[in-house]
Structure formats: structure tokens, C-alpha cells
Design an enzyme around this catalytic site. Structure first.
Site, short mmCIF file in Angstrom:
data_model
loop_
_atom_site.label_atom_id
_atom_site.label_comp_id
_atom_site.label_asym_id
_atom_site.label_seq_id
_atom_site.Cartn_x
_atom_site.Cartn_y
_atom_site.Cartn_z
N CYS A 1 2.84 -3.01 6.37
CA CYS A 1 2.33 -2.10 7.40
C CYS A 1 1.59 -2.89 8.48
O CYS A 1 1.02 -3.96 8.24
CB CYS A 1 1.40 -1.05 6.80
SG CYS A 1 -0.08 -1.71 6.02
N CYS B 1 0.80 -1.23 0.00
CA CYS B 1 0.00 0.00 0.00
C CYS B 1 0.83 1.28 0.00
O CYS B 1 0.28 2.36 0.17
CB CYS B 1 -0.95 0.02 1.18
SG CYS B 1 -0.13 0.18 2.79
N CYS C 1 7.83 1.44 31.33
CA CYS C 1 8.77 2.45 31.83
C CYS C 1 8.08 3.80 32.03
O CYS C 1 8.53 4.61 32.85
CB CYS C 1 9.96 2.59 30.90
SG CYS C 1 9.52 2.83 29.16
N HIS D 1 11.37 4.36 24.88
CA HIS D 1 11.72 4.10 26.28
C HIS D 1 11.77 5.42 27.04
O HIS D 1 12.13 6.46 26.48
CB HIS D 1 13.08 3.40 26.34
CG HIS D 1 13.52 3.02 27.71
ND1 HIS D 1 12.79 2.16 28.52
CD2 HIS D 1 14.61 3.38 28.44
CE1 HIS D 1 13.42 2.01 29.68
NE2 HIS D 1 14.52 2.74 29.65
N HIS E 1 -1.51 -5.12 6.62
CA HIS E 1 -0.97 -6.04 5.62
C HIS E 1 0.04 -7.02 6.22
O HIS E 1 0.21 -8.12 5.69
CB HIS E 1 -0.32 -5.24 4.49
CG HIS E 1 -1.34 -4.55 3.63
ND1 HIS E 1 -1.18 -3.25 3.17
CD2 HIS E 1 -2.55 -4.95 3.17
CE1 HIS E 1 -2.24 -2.92 2.44
NE2 HIS E 1 -3.08 -3.93 2.44
#
Length: 809
Positions: free
Chosen positions: A186, A169, A288, A768, A199
Site C-alpha cells: 500500500c 496489511c 489535464c 485523465h 508499506h
């Protein structure tokens, strides 16, 4: 001897249960502390409730419930390799049955030595409880069962260093590399929180190739891996080999993570620290964001005083299941983080695992209840709301963040003004890219990046936009245009501008840098910014002044009110439009379907009528945007009176009380209970609009009845906010609010930076978080369970900054 002990067990047989599906067996952690089978006293598991208790807390549970039979689990560490980067243990487990209060012990699994009467009926039950593998509180990401034996195709696929896009796509965001055949496709929202057409999942359904790695997360330290078959995020110990099969060298991704290395202070020999205030929080798998917020909140004295100072009382009055009690779990984590003497590993880099707290505070929340990465700022707001909700009738530690914002709106044509106030807890500072001091360097980088992508070459080293903090502050204070401003002086639309100032300064000021935005596909993206945030900040010049003698207020008039006309003798759909000044009718056709569609969303019916009218019948979407744009002008949305609010959609029907939870939130802010109920009823139980309603109806607060019997139960403790109880600060109640207004700890606008949270990654849904906190005159970095002295705190790369007020002396 065993027979004697077995006879002692017989009377307690009716109290012993076997765990059923859905029962949690707390066999790894105490519900009052972080004691575990590895602790010196081991862990006691109640044979009826399956709750776990450390040695210090099991007696309390026995006294409260009378439950006598517990399983004592003890794990002996035979070998420990204390490496800062990894910990290897060898364990020897021991299980005993303990009968309170005399503490008789029956070793397990030697239960077959008991008399037949006991062994036949209890043997399997006890072993079931001790060995049963029910749903665990552990949410840490596990190694995929496909990782070690993953089959990779020799199909010659080589992944270029940039310019990736979905093979089906053309999408360039949220891309996943299948580790079997190298397909780049994706993703979809349900496994990473961002957009896509799914996909990658479709490819798995067709091929059954199980593992995929998210392209933008690949760094020298690892990558985010998802298992389609296991339907969860997983670890791949061989990720470096699997990526190299397709020509990806993880070590060459070094230049992409320059900021990440600076934020984590990688490459420096950081000195580990231990003891009270220096305990880390384990990462439970993308948690976190929670750990960093907890570290900062529990470094604030008000939170420590509220929870650590009331530890014994909270524990004594906890419910029968402490794992479901907010105060108990907050105390458990707060005490463990603040007082290392409560822990059995005072001199190790182990950290605490807030599994129960995470499960409790995230229950029912669509994002925080997931195992995906989340926005630390949103979680901070969530925690503040929970603390307020659970502090009714007692000191509310989140009061230290609350302040009042004065908003001044001026009609550009008549120059007349209107002043309103609202409550806030955080200042969001814009980051104007156009003010960057290295604009030429940024332009050159963008040109090289586009050329590299077109030629399928490696991208250039990223360039960080350097923006002066003064430019961010200036962007925050600049006047902004008010869309669809209706001037009550002109009785018509006009140009309007709004400025914001501080009506009060909080004891602790929270600043969020608006680093995140949305791409064209609505995927959250982060701007690469560095801002020279100062250690000391003086905002005194931003204090609100209120109405000046040279200013003239806008009339206190509502916009025209759209009312349905009696359709007899007129065309169906004609409306009468009245104003506060004129009773002459004005005819216009209106889209009733759009009005009802908005009303079904929960907006007051009168607001829906106005929205459709003022947007020229352009449809429900335009009308919805009008309502959102006027949310900060509640008088524009308010029903004018009983004659126009008869519909149940216009507010809470008479006699129906708003939700007690919403009432508690308002009363915990210092508003009287009856006035809070009145505000919620007038705004269809919308908390945000109820707050604004209270501010524009202050005179009604004085009419509160002192006869409300339950007001004392919901009013915050006045002593908690007195200057005498806050000798460590200069904060006082805002003098102009009185006892009936929101309680704010006003004081001078001079601050010192004491903490900041930083984010690494391309979006809020990945990456993070770490935090830096200044303690005892030195900066400390908290990176999950690792706590070290900071050598170079990267203050310019922070996302959320925390300041505390300086003493006036």
C-alpha cells in the site's frame, strides 16, 4: 566591429546581473505570450530581471524599465517529423546579446573577441545566464534514470488479474507493485493523494528497489509510475516489458478501460482542427484538470470580452514582473487559446503550456500546487473565486455562473415555514443508483465480480449503471430531512424538511454529477455511471415562489442561548439557559473543555455553547457535527447581541477590519463595502457565513452610508451588468434584489448544452480529463494539446456539464 560593439556594452555593465539561487531565468517562454526561442522572432531575456519577452513585447519592457541589454535566443528547427502521435525535432541554437533601442547585436559565445576590459568581467556572466540550468518552469513528468537499467528479480512472482491486497496489511486500495521484486504494497498520501499505511515506502527503505507502479492505473496506454529514490512521478518507457516480467499483459487490460476509450473516442479517425478557438493546452504532468477547465471558461464570450477585449490595457498596466500578475497570465492563455493568430504554430498540434498561470493560481494551495492529479470541479470553483477576487472595480465574467437558491424549511409538526436564500455557482446532482434501468445486470455483475475475486480469476467485463437524467433531477428537488431541526414555533426540537428551488437562473448553468464518493478507508472512489443528459433543458418549473398566502412563517426567534451562570452559591459548571420568550433559568452541567476546544477552531463562542448543550455534552466531536449541520441556518449560530459577544472569539473585535481580500470577494459580488465589513465582523471573517448573514439582514443594507470614499473603488461596474451590454442574452438583474443585493443575471430557465468535462480513472487523484465543446454547430474534443472534430461525443459519461441560456425569441 566586435570591438566597437564591446565598447557600447561598457555603460550597461552595472545593469547586468548573474542569476542567484532561487532566481528564475525565463529562457523558454515569453511572460506575455507563448513566444519561445522557436518562434519566428525568438525570445529576448532581460539581463537584469531574467524575464523572457517575444519580439512584440520586448520594446514595451524596454520603455517601461529602461533596461537595454537582452539576450536573444533563437532555436532553428532543422528537421521536423509532423506525426499526429509524436513530434521529432532537430534543433540548432543561436544566442546573441542585443542592446536597445538601436538593436545592436553581439553574437555569443564569440564574446572572447570583445576588448579585454569587457571580456574578463562579462564573459562568464553572460555565458552563465545563457547556459545556466536553474529551476525550470517545465513540470512535465520526466523519464526515470532507473527505467532503462532496472534490475528485475527472477523470483517466480506472478501477479493475478484481480483480488490484489497489500502483503503486509490486507489493504485493497492504493496498491503499488514494486517493479524489481513484484511486491504489492500500500502507498501513502504524500505521493498519490490517497490513503494507505506506507508499506511500499517502507519496502524501498529496506531494499532500495526504486520504481513502483500503481496497480489500478495500468491500461494499454501506460500506467502511473513513482520513483522512491527520485521522490517524484516518472515515466518508464519500458513499462510494458517490466510488467510482463510479473505476468501482466498491458494489452489484456483493454476491457477495463472501455469507458476511457469511449470518452477519448479512441479507435476513430478524428480530423484535427486548427485556428482560433481550436488551440490545445499541453499537459504539464497531471495538469489535464486545469487544461479542460481553461478550455471551457475561455470559450464563454464574457471571459473573452473581459480579457481579450482588454488585452492592450492589461499589458500596458501590468507590473514589472508580469509573471506574478493574475490578469496578465489569464490574458496570455485566453488570447492564445481564442486567437491562433497570436501564435507562431497556427497549423500544428503543439498546444500552449500554461506553466506560469498554473504556478500563479496554485501558489499556496495545498493541492493545486502539487504535481498530483486534482478534481476539475474543485479547480473550477478555485478559478471562479480567483476571477472574482481579481475583478473588484471592473466587470466580473464569473457573474454568468452566479445564481440564488431559495431554501424552504418546514416544521412538520406545526406546518409553518422559513425561507432563506444563498448564492451558488453550480448544481450538484445526485446519481441515485437505485433508479438505474439495468439493475438486474448490475446485480449479476457484482455477483460474478465477487466470485472472481474469491477464486483469484480475471474479473468480468465491468457494467455501467445507466441512470435517467430525470431521476437525478428528481433526487435533487426531493425534500430532505433537516437533522436536529429546532422549531421556533414549538421552542423545541422537531422534525423538519428542506426543499431547494432557483430564486434566479444563471446565464450559464453548471451541473456536476456526484460520481465520487468515499470508501470505508476514506479513499475517493468513482461510481461507474452513464446518464442520458439532454441537449436541451427546461428548469422553469423549479423557479422559487417565495412565501405563499396559505403559508405561515416560523417566528423569527433564536434557539435557547446557553450562557455561563454566576457560579457563586451554585455548583461550578452550572449554566443558565435563556430563551427569547422566557427568562426562567434551566440548570444543566456543561463540558466547558469541549466549548473551548470548538472555540479554538474559530467558531463563535455562542455557537460552541449551543452545540455542546444541544448534543447533551457528548463531547467536542458531536458538537462539531452539530455546528456543521447548522451552517445553513446562520441564525442558529449567531451571537444574540453585545452582551454575549464580548469574547474576541465571538467575532472580529471592534476597530479591527476584516482581511481586505475577504472584503473584495464580497464587494465583487455586488454587496456594499460597509455591509460586507459588517457581515465579516459578525461571523468571525468566515466568508460562507458572512454571505448567509447578509441575506438574513437585508434591511441593514439600506442604511449604507453614501459617504464611504472607497466604495466606488470596490463596487463592480453597474454598466457591466446592464441589459444593454449583454445583447447576446436575455439576462437581467434580479428585480427583487435591487442594487444592494448580489448581482445575478436572471432570465428564463431554458438551456442548451454547449460543453462537458469527462473524467477517466478510479478516483479524483488519478486518471485523465478531456473536454468536449460545441463550436460553430459541431462538437470538438480537446484532449490536452490534441484538438479534433468529435465523431461521437460521449455525453452520457460526463462529469461536469455546461449549459448556456437559450434566447427567449
Amino acid at each position: 566591429m566586435a570591438a566597437d560593439l564591446g565598447e557600447l556594452l561598457v555603460p550597461y555593465m552595472p545593469t547586468i546581473r548573474v542569476p542567484r539561487t532561487g532566481d528564475r531565468v525565463y529562457k523558454s517562454e515569453c511572460v506575455f505570450s507563448f513566444d519561445s526561442p522557436e518562434s519566428e522572432g525568438g525570445l529576448y531575456v532581460c539581463m537584469n530581471t531574467f524575464l523572457g519577452f517575444g519580439r512584440e513585447h520586448v520594446e514595451r519592457h524596454y520603455r517601461k524599465t529602461g533596461q537595454s541589454v537582452y539576450m536573444h535566443l533563437k532555436r532553428h528547427v532543422k528537421e521536423l517529423n509532423r506525426d499526429f502521435n509524436g513530434e521529432d525535432y532537430e534543433y540548432e541554437d543561436e544566442a546573441k546579446l542585443v542592446i536597445f533601442p538601436d538593436h545592436f547585436e553581439i553574437p555569443l559565445p564569440n564574446i572572447e573577441e570583445l576588448p579585454a576590459l569587457v571580456s574578463e568581467s562579462v564573459l562568464h556572466e553572460l555565458l552563465c545566464v545563457s547556459m545556466h540550468e536553474l529551476e525550470s518552469w517545465e513540470e512535465e513528468i520526466q523519464v526515470s534514470r532507473h527505467a532503462r537499467s532496472l534490475r528485475q528479480l527472477d523470483n517466480g512472482v506472478r501477479i493475478r488479474p484481480s483480488g490484489w491486497k497489500c502483503q503486509k496489511c490486507e489493504m485493497r486500495e492504493n496498491l503499488w507493485l514494486n517493479l524489481t521484486d513484484g511486491a504489492v504494497l500500500c502507498g501513502k498520501w504524500f505521493f498519490d493523494g490517497s490513503g494507505g499505511n506506507g508499506h511500499a515506502l517502507d519496502h524501498f527503505k529496506e531494499t532500495k528497489y526504486p520504481l513502483a507502479v500503481k496497480m489500478e492505473t495500468i491500461t494499454p496506454d501506460g500506467a502511473d509510475v513513482y520513483s522512491f529514490e527520485e521522490e517524484e512521478a516518472v515515466l518508464d518507457p519500458h513499462i510494458s516489458e517490466h510488467l510482463s516480467h510479473f505476468g501482466i499483459d498491458m494489452l489484456q487490460m483493454q476491457k477495463k478501460v472501455g469507458c476511457q476509450r469511449l470518452i477519448q473516442e479512441s479507435g476513430m479517425k478524428l480530423k484535427a482542427v486548427f485556428g482560433s478557438g481550436y488551440t490545445g493546452v499541453k499537459n504539464l504532468g497531471n495538469s489535464c484538470y486545469l487544461g479542460t477547465v481553461i478550455q471551457v471558461l475561455f470559450s464563454i464570450p464574457d471571459f473573452q470580452r473581459m480579457y481579450v477585449g482588454n488585452l492592450q490595457r492589461i499589458f500596458d498596466y501590468s507590473p514589472l514582473d508580469p509573471s506574478q500578475d493574475f490578469a496578465t497570465q489569464i490574458v496570455c492563455v485566453c488570447v492564445s487559446v481564442c486567437d491562433a493568430q497570436m501564435l507562431s504554430f497556427q497549423h500544428q498540434q503543439k498546444g500552449v503550456s500554461p506553466r506560469m498561470l498554473k504556478a500563479l493560481v496554485s501558489r499556496g494551495h495545498p493541492e493545486f500546487s502539487s504535481n498530483r492529479q486534482q478534481d476539475a470541479h474543485e479547480f473550477l470553483q478555485h478559478m471562479v473565486n480567483l476571477v472574482e477576487r481579481n475583478s473588484a472595480g471592473s466587470e466580473n465574467p464569473s457573474d454568468v455562473f452566479r445564481f440564488l437558491v431559495e431554501e424552504r424549511v418546514q416544521c412538520c409538526q406545526t406546518r409553518r415555514v422559513r425561507y432563506t436564500q444563498r448564492v451558488d455557482y453550480c448544481i450538484q446532482l445526485p446519481a441515485p443508483i437505485e433508479a438505474a434501468t439495468n439493475r438486474e445486470e448490475l446485480v449479476a455483475y457484482e455477483t460474478k465480480r465477487r466470485e472472481a475475486e474469491e477464486n483469484m480469476q480475471a474479473p468480468p467485463d465491468p457494467v455501467t449503471a445507466r441512470i435517467p437524467f430525470t431521476a437525478c433531477l428528481q433526487a435533487f428537488t426531493e425534500p430532505e430531512n433537516v437533522p436536529d431541526f429546532w422549531s421556533s414555533a414549538l421552542q423545541a426540537k422537531s422534525a423538519g424538511v428542506k426543499t431547494s428551488r432557483f430564486s434566479s437562473f444563471p446565464e450559464y448553468l453548471v451541473l456536476q454529477i456526484k460520481k465520487f464518493t468515499f470508501g470505508v478507508d476514506w479513499v475517493p472512489k468513482k461510481l461507474d455511471l452513464a446518464i442520458d443528459v439532454p441537449d436541451f433543458l427546461d428548469l422553469s418549473r423549479l423557479r422559487a415562489t417565495g412565501l405563499q398566502t396559505s403559508e405561515e412563517e416560523l417566528p423569527d426567534l433564536l434557539p435557547p442561548i446557553v450562557l455561563p451562570e454566576d457560579t457563586r452559591g451554585t455548583e461550578q459548571g452550572t449554566l443558565l439557559v435563556h430563551s427569547n420568550i422566557s427568562e426562567q433559568p434551566l440548570h444543566t452541567s456543561t463540558d466547558f473543555a469541549a466549548v473551548m476546544q470548538l472555540a479554538e477552531m474559530g467558531f463563535p463562542l455562542e455557537a460552541c455553547r449551543k452545540a455542546v448543550y444541544y448534543t447533551g455534552n457528548m463531547g467536542p466531536e458531536m458538537a462539531f457535527n452539530w455546528i456543521i449541520a447548522h451552517m445553513e441556518e446562520p441564525e442558529a449560530l449567531m451571537d444574540p447581541g453585545p452582551s454575549t459577544s464580548e469574547s474576541p472569539m465571538g467575532g472580529t473585535p471592534p476597530g479591527n477590519s476584516p482581511p481586505e481580500e475577504s472584503i473584495s470577494i464580497l464587494t465583487s459580488m455586488g454587496f456594499p463595502r460597509a455591509h460586507s465589513i459588517q457581515a465579516l465582523k459578525a461571523t468571525n471573517n468566515n466568508l460562507e457565513r458572512a454571505l448567509d448573514w447578509i441575506f438574513i439582514h437585508p434591511e441593514q443594507q439600506e442604511e449604507e452610508s453614501d459617504a464611504l470614499s472607497d466604495e466606488a473603488d470596490t463596487q463592480p461596474n453597474d454598466n457591466a451588468f446592464s441589459n444593454g451590454n449583454n445583447t447576446h442574452s436575455d439576462s437581467t438583474l434580479s428585480p427583487d434584489r435591487g442594487a444592494s443585493g448580489p448581482r445575478v443575471k436572471d432570465g428564463p430557465g431554458r438551456y442548451e448544452l454547449f460543453a462537458f468535462i469527462s473524467h477517466m480513472g478510479a478516483s479524483t487523484m488519478s486518471g485523465h480529463y478531456v473536454c468536449h465543446i460545441k463550436k460553430e454547430g459541431r462538437w470538438v474534443i480537446y484532449n490536452d494539446h490534441k484538438v479534433c472534430l468529435s465523431e461521437r461525443p460521449p455525453k452520457d459519461l460526463g462529469y461536469i456539464y455546461f449549459y448556456h441560456r437559450l434566447s427567449s425569441s
